[in-house]
Design a protein around this motif. Sequence first.
Motif, PDB file in Angstrom:
ATOM      1  N   PRO A  99     -36.278 -22.310 -21.171  1.00 23.80           N
ATOM      2  CA  PRO A  99     -35.990 -23.566 -21.871  1.00 23.80           C
ATOM      3  C   PRO A  99     -36.019 -23.446 -23.398  1.00 23.80           C
ATOM      4  CG  PRO A  99     -37.497 -23.949 -20.050  1.00 23.80           C
ATOM      5  CD  PRO A  99     -37.393 -22.462 -20.216  1.00 23.80           C
ATOM      6  N   LEU A 100     -36.732 -22.442 -23.923  1.00 22.61           N
ATOM      7  CA  LEU A 100     -36.751 -22.235 -25.364  1.00 22.61           C
ATOM      8  C   LEU A 100     -35.349 -21.883 -25.859  1.00 22.61           C
ATOM      9  CD1 LEU A 100     -40.058 -20.150 -25.710  1.00 22.61           C
ATOM     10  CD2 LEU A 100     -39.740 -22.623 -25.945  1.00 22.61           C
ATOM     11  N   ILE A 151     -29.577 -23.905 -27.663  1.00 18.30           N
ATOM     12  CA  ILE A 151     -28.228 -24.281 -27.224  1.00 18.30           C
ATOM     13  C   ILE A 151     -27.967 -25.759 -27.466  1.00 18.30           C
ATOM     14  CG2 ILE A 151     -26.732 -24.535 -25.201  1.00 18.30           C
ATOM     15  CD1 ILE A 151     -28.021 -22.039 -24.044  1.00 18.30           C
ATOM     16  N   VAL A 152     -28.923 -26.618 -27.074  1.00 14.91           N
ATOM     17  CA  VAL A 152     -28.731 -28.064 -27.204  1.00 14.91           C
ATOM     18  C   VAL A 152     -28.694 -28.493 -28.668  1.00 14.91           C
ATOM     19  CG1 VAL A 152     -29.765 -30.320 -26.726  1.00 14.91           C
ATOM     20  CG2 VAL A 152     -29.720 -28.577 -24.942  1.00 14.91           C
ATOM     21  N   VAL A 210     -40.227 -15.978 -27.774  1.00 19.19           N
ATOM     22  CA  VAL A 210     -41.441 -16.725 -28.149  1.00 19.19           C
ATOM     23  C   VAL A 210     -41.912 -16.322 -29.542  1.00 19.19           C
ATOM     24  CG1 VAL A 210     -43.888 -17.069 -27.622  1.00 19.19           C
ATOM     25  CG2 VAL A 210     -42.198 -17.155 -25.780  1.00 19.19           C
ATOM     26  N   ILE A 211     -41.977 -15.014 -29.787  1.00 21.14           N
ATOM     27  CA  ILE A 211     -42.418 -14.512 -31.101  1.00 21.14           C
ATOM     28  C   ILE A 211     -41.448 -14.938 -32.198  1.00 21.14           C
ATOM     29  CG2 ILE A 211     -42.788 -12.422 -32.478  1.00 21.14           C
ATOM     30  CD1 ILE A 211     -43.835 -11.097 -29.873  1.00 21.14           C
ATOM     31  N   TYR A 212     -40.145 -14.861 -31.908  1.00 20.43           N
ATOM     32  CA  TYR A 212     -39.143 -15.253 -32.899  1.00 20.43           C
ATOM     33  C   TYR A 212     -39.309 -16.722 -33.294  1.00 20.43           C
ATOM     34  CZ  TYR A 212     -34.656 -16.635 -34.863  1.00 20.43           C
ATOM     35  OH  TYR A 212     -33.702 -17.159 -35.676  1.00 20.43           O
ATOM     36  N   ILE A 213     -39.482 -17.586 -32.319  1.00 20.85           N
ATOM     37  CA  ILE A 213     -39.616 -19.023 -32.592  1.00 20.85           C
ATOM     38  C   ILE A 213     -40.903 -19.316 -33.363  1.00 20.85           C
ATOM     39  CG2 ILE A 213     -40.012 -21.287 -31.508  1.00 20.85           C
ATOM     40  CD1 ILE A 213     -38.019 -20.374 -29.316  1.00 20.85           C
ATOM     41  N   VAL A 217     -28.962 -14.221 -34.433  1.00 25.42           N
ATOM     42  CA  VAL A 217     -30.126 -13.874 -33.606  1.00 25.42           C
ATOM     43  C   VAL A 217     -30.303 -14.897 -32.488  1.00 25.42           C
ATOM     44  CG1 VAL A 217     -32.642 -13.658 -33.575  1.00 25.42           C
ATOM     45  CG2 VAL A 217     -31.332 -12.608 -35.422  1.00 25.42           C
ATOM     46  N   MET A 218     -30.148 -16.181 -32.803  1.00 28.32           N
ATOM     47  CA  MET A 218     -30.297 -17.223 -31.793  1.00 28.32           C
ATOM     48  C   MET A 218     -29.225 -17.103 -30.718  1.00 28.32           C
ATOM     49  SD  MET A 218     -31.651 -20.668 -33.762  1.00 28.32           S
ATOM     50  CE  MET A 218     -30.635 -20.604 -35.236  1.00 28.32           C
TER      51      MET A 218
END
Length: 269
Positions: A28-29, A34-35, A146-149, A179-180
Amino acid sequence: MEELVKLLALKPILYGLIGMLISGISFPLAGVVIVRNSLIPMRFMLMHGVILGGIFSIGLNLPLIPVVILINVILVLIMSLLNKDKSINLSTVSTAMMVFTMGIASMLSHIFDVPAKDTLELLWGSPFSLTKSDLFILIFLSLVIVIYIIVFFRQISMIFFDCDIATSMGINVKIHNFVMLLVTALIISVAMKMIGALLIDTLVILPVVCATKTAKGLKDLFIRSSVMGFVISLIGYFCSLIFNLPVSGIMAILSVILFLIFREKKYCH
């Protein structure tokens, strides 16, 4: 209960549980990305990339997940190049790439003589088919996102708010956008084997849509989406074991039920 414990002692069942719980938290991250970036059409392109990668894998007798990841990374690179001057938006580019990908897949399935039933199996995933190496890939990608966010949360927040303002503050918007896109492509590539190409929205998009209705900000949206995905994965997996039904089907129905429950909720900024 005793029967359930015995089932969890089997490697395919245990690996499936671990994989579903990890994906429930991390997928979901990618969905938030995307959203919030209005990249809904992109996941169609990536799903078709899964089908193309599957045909390559079957036709050339290659490992599935690495081939699918490679195909989707190439698609993201092409998308980024086509969108370099911003003359065409990413949604339009991804739609064009989706059509192109399906055209290539259609031709290759004929050239490699890949049976339609083998291709269609890619559309329905199963966590019970996960191997130890699949789990390692999943864990690695989940840690990356997770680390990126966490590390770049401020930059991501600014980009979501306004790209021009983010650029004026010295944030490299192009790099972060790439990256995203790349992380999203990798997540969807792995999700295919677990829940199927057609049901990727179950863990990637719908938890985010539900969480959006009650989230009080971007950080809260990431957390609520992750919690929602974890709950869907946990309940869906154990219901599939108890009632001997497909995991993906139960999760799809459960996520839609949650969507209907949350649809009337109002988003809090």
